[in-house]
Structure formats: structure tokens, C-alpha cells
Scaffold this active site. Structure first.
Site, PDB file in Angstrom:
ATOM      1  N   SER A 192       5.516   7.146   7.335  1.00  0.00           N
ATOM      2  CA  SER A 192       5.094   5.755   7.322  1.00  0.00           C
ATOM      3  C   SER A 192       5.486   5.035   8.615  1.00  0.00           C
ATOM      4  O   SER A 192       5.085   5.461   9.703  1.00  0.00           O
ATOM      5  CB  SER A 192       5.667   5.080   6.077  1.00  0.00           C
ATOM      6  OG  SER A 192       5.054   3.854   5.813  1.00  0.00           O
ATOM      7  N   ASP A 244      -4.087   7.362   0.478  1.00  0.00           N
ATOM      8  CA  ASP A 244      -2.815   6.707   0.746  1.00  0.00           C
ATOM      9  C   ASP A 244      -2.971   5.198   0.593  1.00  0.00           C
ATOM     10  O   ASP A 244      -3.813   4.591   1.259  1.00  0.00           O
ATOM     11  CB  ASP A 244      -2.352   7.047   2.169  1.00  0.00           C
ATOM     12  CG  ASP A 244      -0.902   6.656   2.431  1.00  0.00           C
ATOM     13  OD1 ASP A 244      -0.501   5.546   2.024  1.00  0.00           O
ATOM     14  OD2 ASP A 244      -0.186   7.448   3.060  1.00  0.00           O
ATOM     15  N   HIS A 269       1.581   7.968  -1.051  1.00  0.00           N
ATOM     16  CA  HIS A 269       2.061   7.627   0.285  1.00  0.00           C
ATOM     17  C   HIS A 269       3.114   8.641   0.703  1.00  0.00           C
ATOM     18  O   HIS A 269       4.243   8.625   0.224  1.00  0.00           O
ATOM     19  CB  HIS A 269       2.657   6.220   0.275  1.00  0.00           C
ATOM     20  CG  HIS A 269       3.075   5.725   1.625  1.00  0.00           C
ATOM     21  ND1 HIS A 269       2.304   5.882   2.743  1.00  0.00           N
ATOM     22  CD2 HIS A 269       4.199   5.067   2.026  1.00  0.00           C
ATOM     23  CE1 HIS A 269       2.920   5.335   3.787  1.00  0.00           C
ATOM     24  NE2 HIS A 269       4.076   4.846   3.370  1.00  0.00           N
TER      25      HIS A 269
END
Length: 512
Positions: A234, A452, A479
Site C-alpha cells: 500500500s 483492491d 487489499h
């Protein structure tokens, strides 16, 4: 909206039994000779002559949950000193907390891990996934090292704007479509509170990603690695991409999982995240509608309106919890968003909404509790992202409401909003676009999941193109995929790259 890796149910089950051992102790750094061939910037020699004194981890945790995890006797902790301000290397120093899971075999180097955020704790992630790493071929050949970026977790100085008690009372900044800051005076108060709570302006304005990337290079050298091996999820993908373009000659292997789009402005990226959350909420509504007593109704197209009916009363009267805390509409939406990060958690979201409608808010509060620290996120992004004028910020809130109608409540979109960074005491240190052009980049690996909810797949494609990276596409709705998604296909591809620098053929796909 901030993005952070969520652990799958498999990961949570595997980490349940970690907390049994005696107390562990964090030790600091003592002078020693620099690692041969470290290749780090000699201007920072005082930082490069550190030897990490690994010890037990007692006293390093900042939460009860981490204290339980850090009791694992297999884990070791230390801290590394970095300049608070890289323009003044002889000045004050910050301490970056490290947690290491030593290789189960002969270590060939270290794998540095960041879970995202901003505000996510790498020490906590490695501690909570220790069993997975110990069963992994990567964990056999590499020491797994999680770090808390400056201001995060156990690193010091901490970044604090409001106390936990103030957040519990609803007195801190609240995040819906944008932060609930509706005047210049509120923006000034936030900046002042953050400076005071963080130990001064200098701590606050040196929190940006540019400095974190420089910290990573000091960590690489002090860990004794000629070249960096790194895994970033991320927001951690931003750090990895920035490192690759800043120090291309010092890269061995970089995996960017749940990659952030490098081709979008900050506002465009924030909008894309809300669109991703909306898409996953729509999917959840379809799943829920399979039950005749679905809390969101049996018509998925009406689920946004039904959600509004459930949460709108909290605008006037926050919901109580067993522990005495009240839960606001902002808390509810953070909880729902967190639950949407992994398809395996959607039943928890449905259950939490059922309980909330019945007047019980504990389940939705538990979903909300997993988000990274808001104070750190604000501080980092205020030093990363350009500042929007009030009219632009207000327009962004309304655009988010249109693009993600689950958030289309007046309390989130109908105000006149000011940027949370409007009164920040220094301008951003990162330019836009944030990913610098570079030639002769090493081969990196981007892992991007088609569904995602926080870093959409289009961003992963753009990241791979920008870096000339290999792309692994993962079909699924989660995610982050590597190690935590339960996919042997994903794990095998990433393992081969981390271990032997083998990249997958173009067009390779896996599924969760």
C-alpha cells in the site's frame, strides 16, 4: 482515505498463540565499524557507524495487542538513529524502531518490510505474521525486519496531535470524505496541536516520505546489506518506488504489493480510493441480499440509502459501547471501510451493521480499531501532498459523495471544507507527480489485485509501467496479496523473485 494492509482470517488464526513468553527488551545502537561496501552516503558517517544491539522486545510495544505479540521469544528488537532533519545531520536525532525475525536457516541478508498507512507499524506486522514467515522459504534465507517509520509505533519522537481519550470523546479530527475542518481557525488549531503534541515544529515538518526513504537507506547500510531487499504494501509501495528511483544502484529486490498509482494527483488518488470502496460495498450488498433478512435490504441498488438510514441517527446521538465509549458516524464509516479491505471480512461488516441498528456499536468499533494512527497520517501527508484551497477541498468532498454514494451524507459532503494541512508550518517536501523519472532502474515486482478496494488495479498497472517493473495480476477482492492472501500461486511468484530475482512472464495471473 489512508490505506493499510488488512490481515486475512488465516493470518489472524496463525498468530493467536504467539503471546506466551517472557518480557523482551529493546536495546539501542552503539558505535562500530561500518559494513564493508555499504555504499551509503559518507556525509552521514556518524549514522553509518552504528551497530544494532539486538535484544528482547519488552517495553517497546505501544498497545496491549502488540505487547502480547512482542513477547514471542523468536523476535528481536533494536533501534537505529537517523537525522531528524537531513539538512542538519549534526543536529537532533530520531530513533526508528526495528523488529527482526531471524532467518530459520543461514541468513543471506535482510528483508525490510513496511505495511502501509501512513501510520502502519512494520514491527507489529512482522510480529503478527511470524509463523507465516517461519514457514516461508524467504524466512529461511532472510532475516525479516519490520520498521516503524519515523513518528510511527515505537519510533521516536512520536507524532501526536490529540490523545486517545480526546479521540474517544470525538474531539480529534474526524475523517469522512475529507477531514471535518470547516474554518481556517480549525486548521490553525490542528497544526498547533500537532506541533505541541509532537514535541515541536521540527519533529512535525520532518515527517514526510522523502525523509523516510533516506532513513531506509541508513537502515539498509546498518543492517549490513550492500543492496536493499524490500517488501512494501500500500503506502509502503510509495516508499519502495521512491527508494528505487532515488537509489537505483542500491536495490537488490523490491516488491510493491497493493501499489499506489503514481500517475494521479493526490486528489485524484483519494477519489480513486473512494470509488474502490464503493465498488466493494456494492459487492457486499449483493452478497448480503442473498439472505432474505439482509440488513441492507434485498435490493442491492438500494443499499446506499439503507446504509444512510442506519447511520444517520448517529449524527445527533453517537452509539454507546459496552466499554463506555461512544461511536460517531465517522467511526462507523472508518469501520465499514476497514472491513471492506478483505472479502473474508465482509460478514463482519454485515454483522456490525445489524448490531449497530439494534443500538450496539462494539462490533463496528472493533472494525474501526485497525486503522493506522490518524495523527501520523495527517503529518506525513501534509509534508507529501500539495495544499488545496478551501474551494478546491470543498469541491473534492462533493465529488467523492457523487462517486461513492455510500458516503453521500450531508455531514460528509455539504460543508465548506478547509484542508487539514492549510496551516501546516512548512510546505510539502515532495513534488507532484511524486515518482521521479529515472534511467536504468533495477527490475522490481508489482503485485496488484483486480478488486483492491484501497489501491485500485489501474494504479498497479501504472506503477509497473512507470518503473518498468514486472507485474503480477491477482484476481480477487482484497487489499494486499502476498503471504496474507492464502494464495500459493502469489506466494510462489513473489518467493521466486525475492529469493532468486526470477520475475514472472508477462501476463502472469493468480487468484485469491
Amino acid at each position: 482515505m489512508r490505506s493499510r494492509l488488512r490481515l486475512s482470517n488465516r493470518s489472524r488464526r496463525l498468530t493467536t498463540g504467539l503471546a506466551t513468553a517472557a518480557t523482551l527488551l529493546l536495546t539501542g545502537c552503539t558505535p562500530a565499524a561500518p559494513a564493508p561496501g555499504s555504499g551509503a552516503d559518507e556525509d552521514f558517517g556518524a549514522y553509518l557507524v552504528q551497530e544494532l544491539d539486538w535484544g528482547r522486545c519488552a517495553g517497546t510495544a505501544t498497545s496491549a495487542a502488540d505487547a502480547e505479540l512482542f513477547a514471542n521469544p523468536a523476535l528481536e528488537c533494536a533501534s537505529v538513529q537517523v537525522p531528524l532533519d537531513y539538512d542538519e545531520p549534526e543536529g537532533e536525532r530520531a530513533q526508528v524502531a526495528l523488529l527482526r525475525l531471524p532467518a530459520t536457516g543461514e541468513a543471506e541478508g535482510s528483508l525490510l518490510v513496511d505495511p502501509g498507512g501512513p501510520g502502519g507499524s512494520g514491527t507489529s506486522l512482522v510480529a503478527s505474521t511470524a509463523l507465516l514467515w517461519q514457514a516461508s522459504p524467504v524466512g529461511e534465507r532472510f532475516d525479516i525486519v519490520g520498521f516503524d517509520p519515523r513518528g510511527t509505533g515505537s519510533s521516536t519522537p512520536a507524532l501526536d496531535c490529540y490523545t486517545d481519550e480526546e479521540y474517544d470523546a470525538g474531539d480529534g479530527p474526524r475523517f469522512g470524505a475529507v477531514y471535518d475542518i470547516t474554518s481556517a481557525e480549525q486548521a490553525v488549531e490542528l497544526a498547533q496541536r500537532c506541533a505541541d503534541g509532537s514535541g515541536g515544529v521540527a519533529n512535525l515538518v520532518n515527517a514526510g516520505s522523502t525523509n523516510v526513504v533516506r532513513d531506509m537507506d541508513i537502515m539498509r547500510a546498518v543492517l549490513g546489506d550492500d543492496r536493499l531487499t524490500y517488501l512494501g504494501y500500500s503506502y509502503g509501495s510509495e516508499l519502495g518506488a521512491m527508494y528505487a528511483t532515488t537509489y537505483p544502484e542500491k536495490v537488490r529486490a523490491i516488491v510493491l504489493d497493493g501499489a499506489v498509482a503514481p500517475d494521479l494527483t493526490a486528489s485524484q488518488f483519494r477519489l480513486s480510493q473512494f470509488q474502490g470502496l464503493q465498488a466493494r460495498f456494492d459487492d457486499l450488498a449483493v452478497l448480503c441480499a442473498e439472505s432474505p433478512d439482509c440488513v441492507l435490504g434485498t435490493e442491492p441498488a438500494a443499499a446506499n440509502d439503507r446504509l444512510h438510514e442506519i447511520v444517520r441517527p448517529l449524527n445527533e446521538t453517537p452509539a454507546p459501547t459496552v466499554g463506555g465509549r461512544t461511536v460517531s458516524v465517522w467511526d462507523v464509516y472508518l469501520g465499514i471501510s476497514g472491513g471492506l479491505y478483505a472479502e473474508a471480512r465482509w460478514p463482519e461488516v454485515i454483522s456490525a451493521l445489524i448490531a449497530l441498528e439494534a443500538g450496539r456499536a462494539d462490533e463496528v468499533l472493533a472494525l474501526r480499531a485497525g486503522f493506522p494512527d490518524l495523527d501520523t497520517s495527517i503529518a506525513v501527508r501534509c509534508m507529501d501532498w500539495p495544499r488545496l484551497a478551501p474551494a478546491e477541498h470543498t469541491a473534492l468532498a462533493r465529488e467523492i459523495g457523487d462517486a461513492a454514494p455510500m458516503f453521500d451524507l450531508d455531514v460528509f459532503t455539504a460543508g465548506n471544507y478547509h484542508s487539514e494541512c492549510e496551516a501546516w508550518p512548512a510546505p510539502p517536501t515532495r513534488e507532484e507527480p511524486w515518482l521521479a523519472d529515472a534511467e536504468a532502474l533495477p527490475t522490481t515486482l508489482v503485485v496488484s489485485t483486480t478488486g483492491d478496494p484501497a489501491t485500485p488495479h489501474t494504479g498497479g498497472i501504472a506503477m509497473a509501467q512507470a518503473l518498468g517493473a514486472s507485474l503480477l495480476t491477482v484476481d480477487g477482492k482484497q487489499h494486499g496479496a502476498y503471504l496474507l492472501g492464502g494464495s500459493e500461486c502469489v506466494d510462489d511468484v513473489v518467493d521466486a523473485y525475492l529469493l532468486d530475482l526470477e520475475t514472472p512472464p508477462a501476463g502472469t495471473r493468480c487468484s485469491l
